[in-house]
Design a protein around this motif. Structure first.
Motif, PDB file in Angstrom:
ATOM      1  N   MET A 119     -10.244  -2.228  -8.944  1.00 49.10           N
ATOM      2  CA  MET A 119     -11.642  -1.937  -8.591  1.00 49.10           C
ATOM      3  C   MET A 119     -11.770  -1.379  -7.177  1.00 49.10           C
ATOM      4  N   ASN A 120     -10.752  -1.581  -6.361  1.00 46.22           N
ATOM      5  CA  ASN A 120     -10.762  -1.009  -5.011  1.00 46.22           C
ATOM      6  C   ASN A 120     -10.655   0.511  -5.038  1.00 46.22           C
ATOM      7  N   ASN A 121     -10.253   1.049  -6.185  1.00 47.27           N
ATOM      8  CA  ASN A 121     -10.182   2.498  -6.379  1.00 47.27           C
ATOM      9  C   ASN A 121     -11.450   2.941  -7.109  1.00 47.27           C
ATOM     10  N   PRO A 122     -12.298   3.748  -6.473  1.00 48.64           N
ATOM     11  CA  PRO A 122     -13.560   4.133  -7.115  1.00 48.64           C
ATOM     12  C   PRO A 122     -13.368   4.929  -8.404  1.00 48.64           C
ATOM     13  N   ASP A 123     -12.196   5.508  -8.590  1.00 49.10           N
ATOM     14  CA  ASP A 123     -11.925   6.297  -9.794  1.00 49.10           C
ATOM     15  C   ASP A 123     -11.128   5.514 -10.831  1.00 49.10           C
ATOM     16  N   TRP A 124     -11.136   4.186 -10.760  1.00 51.84           N
ATOM     17  CA  TRP A 124     -10.241   3.411 -11.603  1.00 51.84           C
ATOM     18  C   TRP A 124     -10.482   3.647 -13.097  1.00 51.84           C
ATOM     19  N   GLU A 125     -11.730   3.770 -13.513  1.00 48.05           N
ATOM     20  CA  GLU A 125     -12.000   3.952 -14.944  1.00 48.05           C
ATOM     21  C   GLU A 125     -11.480   5.292 -15.440  1.00 48.05           C
TER      22      GLU A 125
END
Length: 231
Positions: A119-125
């Motif tokens: 979740m720390n990566n804004p592009d995770w999804e």
């Protein structure tokens, strides 16, 4: 917390010393998919934790990782083991695998996809969607994917990091993976080694706990997610 990206690039040998203190996972994977005679891909192979235990019975095995230094250790271990005859290592991104369509019977990935899907990566999804797309593309129609990720180090029962919970939920709820957990404890030679290697990879808090509680056996839980391509 130590910089894992830097560790993977620059300290592959010490990282391998750490993970060598964990149990082998061949039997765990074979409960899901027998590996004999398969074409196998190991995504995020690192120093060969999964690659080297699956290689002896594989028809072929390809180790992929973002770190060339880690793959050098994997290659050395595969050469020393003498098999299988057909193996290779490649620096690669999980979102763009350098492999042909429908070329693998089994894809495994241990403690690796999480770096793209925290979740720390804004592009995770989007990252997860691209990774799953690549896995589906490379798997044969009767192929299987097995993913292993942390469920907490220093804990006797699962205590996964909050920032990985949406990723874990998506594997099950959105992508249809089955799931269970196992123990992957570290068995160190002595408390001096336990402190050094724990501090190296997990940081001061856990290392101090290991010393205070004399944790020569450091508990760890791991999650296993798997999906057969015909499901």
């Amino acid at each position: 917390m130590p910089d894992h990206e830097s560790i993977y690039r620059r300290e592959a040998s010490q990282y391998h010393e750490l993970i060598a203190k964990q149990p082998g996972l061949k039997e765990t994977i074979e409960e899901i998919k027998p590996v004999s005679g398969l074409d196998i891909v190991d995504m995020g192979a690192g120093t060969g934790r999964l690659t080297t235990v699956l290689a002896p019975e594989a028809r072929s095995i390809i180790a992929l990782d973002a770190s060339a230094a880690m793959l050098e250790v994997t290659g050395e271990r595969l050469r020393a083991a003498g098999g299988p005859r057909k193996w290779s290592t490649h620096v690669a991104d999980h979102r763009e695998l350098p492999l042909p369509d429908q070329s693998a019977d089994l894809i495994v990935s241990g403690w690796s996809i999480c770096y793209l899907t925290s979740m720390n990566n804004p592009d995770w999804e989007r990252n997860l969607e691209e990774v799953i797309h690549e896995i589906k593309r490379v798997l044969r129609p009767d192929g299987t994917v097995v993913i292993l990720e942390t469920m907490g180090t220093g804990f006797e029962t699962p205590n996964p990091p909050d920032f990985l919970l949406p990723y874990y939920a998506a594997l099950v709820d959105k992508y249809g993976f089955s799931h269970r957990w196992i123990r992957t404890d570290y068995e160190f030679d002595d408390i001096v080694q336990a402190e050094r290697l724990t501090r190296f990879f997990f940081g001061d808090e856990l290392a101090n706990k290991a010393v205070e509680q004399n944790l020569v056996r450091l508990p760890e839980c791991a999650g296993i997610w798997w999906k057969h391509n015909d499901c």
